[in-house]
Design a protein around this motif. Structure first.
Motif, PDB file in Angstrom:
ATOM      1  N   GLU A  68       0.837  -1.723  -0.030  1.00  0.00           N
ATOM      2  CA  GLU A  68       0.048  -0.138  -0.296  1.00  0.00           C
ATOM      3  C   GLU A  68       0.743   1.210  -0.701  1.00  0.00           C
ATOM      4  O   GLU A  68       0.654   1.926  -0.692  1.00  0.00           O
ATOM      5  CB  GLU A  68      -0.770  -0.208   1.269  1.00  0.00           C
ATOM      6  CG  GLU A  68      -2.025   0.993   1.268  1.00  0.00           C
ATOM      7  CD  GLU A  68      -3.232   1.084   0.264  1.00  0.00           C
ATOM      8  OE1 GLU A  68      -2.940   0.451  -0.693  1.00  0.00           O
ATOM      9  OE2 GLU A  68      -3.534   2.428  -0.229  1.00  0.00           O
ATOM     10  N   ILE A  69       1.752   1.079   1.189  1.00  0.00           N
ATOM     11  CA  ILE A  69       2.598   3.167   0.197  1.00  0.00           C
ATOM     12  C   ILE A  69       3.327   2.975  -0.165  1.00  0.00           C
ATOM     13  O   ILE A  69       4.283   3.381  -0.788  1.00  0.00           O
ATOM     14  CB  ILE A  69       3.429   2.542   2.343  1.00  0.00           C
ATOM     15  CG1 ILE A  69       3.007   2.255   3.721  1.00  0.00           C
ATOM     16  CG2 ILE A  69       5.225   3.743   1.761  1.00  0.00           C
ATOM     17  CD1 ILE A  69       3.527   1.650   4.813  1.00  0.00           C
ATOM     18  N   THR A  70       3.791   1.629  -1.231  1.00  0.00           N
ATOM     19  CA  THR A  70       4.432   1.350  -2.357  1.00  0.00           C
ATOM     20  C   THR A  70       4.030   2.114  -3.099  1.00  0.00           C
ATOM     21  O   THR A  70       4.513   2.407  -4.103  1.00  0.00           O
ATOM     22  CB  THR A  70       4.708   0.059  -2.322  1.00  0.00           C
ATOM     23  OG1 THR A  70       6.050  -0.348  -1.682  1.00  0.00           O
ATOM     24  CG2 THR A  70       6.060   0.213  -3.991  1.00  0.00           C
ATOM     25  N   ARG A  71       2.520   1.731  -3.485  1.00  0.00           N
ATOM     26  CA  ARG A  71       1.595   2.191  -4.607  1.00  0.00           C
ATOM     27  C   ARG A  71       0.914   3.716  -4.106  1.00  0.00           C
ATOM     28  O   ARG A  71       1.452   4.095  -5.326  1.00  0.00           O
ATOM     29  CB  ARG A  71       0.748   1.677  -4.159  1.00  0.00           C
ATOM     30  CG  ARG A  71      -0.296   1.930  -5.179  1.00  0.00           C
ATOM     31  CD  ARG A  71      -2.234   0.902  -5.048  1.00  0.00           C
ATOM     32  NE  ARG A  71      -3.141   1.666  -4.268  1.00  0.00           N
ATOM     33  CZ  ARG A  71      -2.983   2.803  -3.484  1.00  0.00           C
ATOM     34  NH1 ARG A  71      -3.271   3.592  -4.729  1.00  0.00           N
ATOM     35  NH2 ARG A  71      -3.875   3.059  -2.733  1.00  0.00           N
ATOM     36  N   ILE A  72       1.265   4.458  -3.249  1.00  0.00           N
ATOM     37  CA  ILE A  72       0.899   5.426  -2.637  1.00  0.00           C
ATOM     38  C   ILE A  72       2.114   6.056  -2.941  1.00  0.00           C
ATOM     39  O   ILE A  72       1.862   7.359  -3.885  1.00  0.00           O
ATOM     40  CB  ILE A  72       0.692   5.850  -1.243  1.00  0.00           C
ATOM     41  CG1 ILE A  72      -0.556   4.881  -0.845  1.00  0.00           C
ATOM     42  CG2 ILE A  72       0.579   7.190  -1.243  1.00  0.00           C
ATOM     43  CD1 ILE A  72      -1.220   5.498   0.828  1.00  0.00           C
ATOM     44  N   ALA A  73       3.563   5.819  -2.710  1.00  0.00           N
ATOM     45  CA  ALA A  73       4.698   6.561  -3.131  1.00  0.00           C
ATOM     46  C   ALA A  73       4.948   6.030  -4.592  1.00  0.00           C
ATOM     47  O   ALA A  73       4.907   7.590  -5.394  1.00  0.00           O
ATOM     48  CB  ALA A  73       5.651   5.823  -2.507  1.00  0.00           C
ATOM     49  N   ARG A  74       4.220   5.649  -4.996  1.00  0.00           N
ATOM     50  CA  ARG A  74       4.311   5.021  -7.017  1.00  0.00           C
ATOM     51  C   ARG A  74       3.015   6.538  -7.727  1.00  0.00           C
ATOM     52  O   ARG A  74       3.443   6.844  -8.662  1.00  0.00           O
ATOM     53  CB  ARG A  74       4.307   4.144  -7.281  1.00  0.00           C
ATOM     54  CG  ARG A  74       5.169   2.733  -7.574  1.00  0.00           C
ATOM     55  CD  ARG A  74       4.952   2.000  -8.085  1.00  0.00           C
ATOM     56  NE  ARG A  74       6.170   1.095  -8.081  1.00  0.00           N
ATOM     57  CZ  ARG A  74       5.626  -0.016  -7.513  1.00  0.00           C
ATOM     58  NH1 ARG A  74       3.924  -0.460  -7.169  1.00  0.00           N
ATOM     59  NH2 ARG A  74       5.670  -1.245  -6.785  1.00  0.00           N
TER      60      ARG A  74
END
Length: 172
Positions: free
Chosen positions: A91-97
């Motif tokens: 989730e954090i990775t997706r938000i970061a992307r």
């Protein structure tokens, strides 16, 4: 600057207009060569200044565009770094992307806007320079036309005087 060019053209026109005619060659006149050449040298010196200004504007626009590209690249690199340093949870990775893509998108938009503004400014400056040069060229053409008209009038008058003189001599 255009006033300086106009002034030089006016002086050259006056010099030619006031020049004495050459006997037996009414379409020719005598002018002081050094004065005429000095005026032409000054005129030649003024026009490159206008062209140099245009070149300087193009160079400044190119630098502006280059700086905008560098800034966009710096923002992209920072966005990539930010995205890589974010914790690897999905989730954090997706938000970061998503955030990185948004930053990249804004950077691209900003870069395009800066390039558009720089191009419009340069185009406007070049248009004004072109108009100034065109006005100077038009003035030169008008001066030549006036000179030719005056020269032709003087030629006609001189021919008429010669014909009168020749007609008067034939009556004797």
């Amino acid at each position: 600057m255009a006033n300086d060019v106009q002034y030089l053209i006016d002086r050259l026109y006056e010099m030619i207009e006031e020049a004495k005619g050459v006997l037996m060659s009414p379409d020719k006149c005598t002018i002081i060569r050094d004065e005429a050449l000095d005026l032409l040298d000054e005129l030649r010196g003024q026009l490159p200044l206008e062209l140099k200004k245009a070149q300087d504007l193009i160079r400044a626009r190119d630098e502006y565009v280059e700086n905008a590209k560098k800034e966009a690249e710096r923002i992209r690199r920072q966005a990539d770094l930010d995205a890589k340093t974010i914790v690897g949870e999905s989730e954090i990775t997706r938000i970061a992307r998503d955030k990185a893509h948004e930053i990249l998108h804004r950077a691209d938009e900003r870069s395009k806007a800066m390039i558009t503004v720089a191009n419009e400014y340069t185009d406007d400056a070049l248009r004004r320079t072109e108009e100034a040069i065109q006005m100077a060229l038009d003035e030169v053409r008008e001066s030549r036309a006036r000179f030719r008209a005056v020269s032709n009038e003087k030629l006609q008058a001189q021919r008429a005087r010669l014909e009168e003189q020749q007609g008067g001599e034939g009556d004797r």
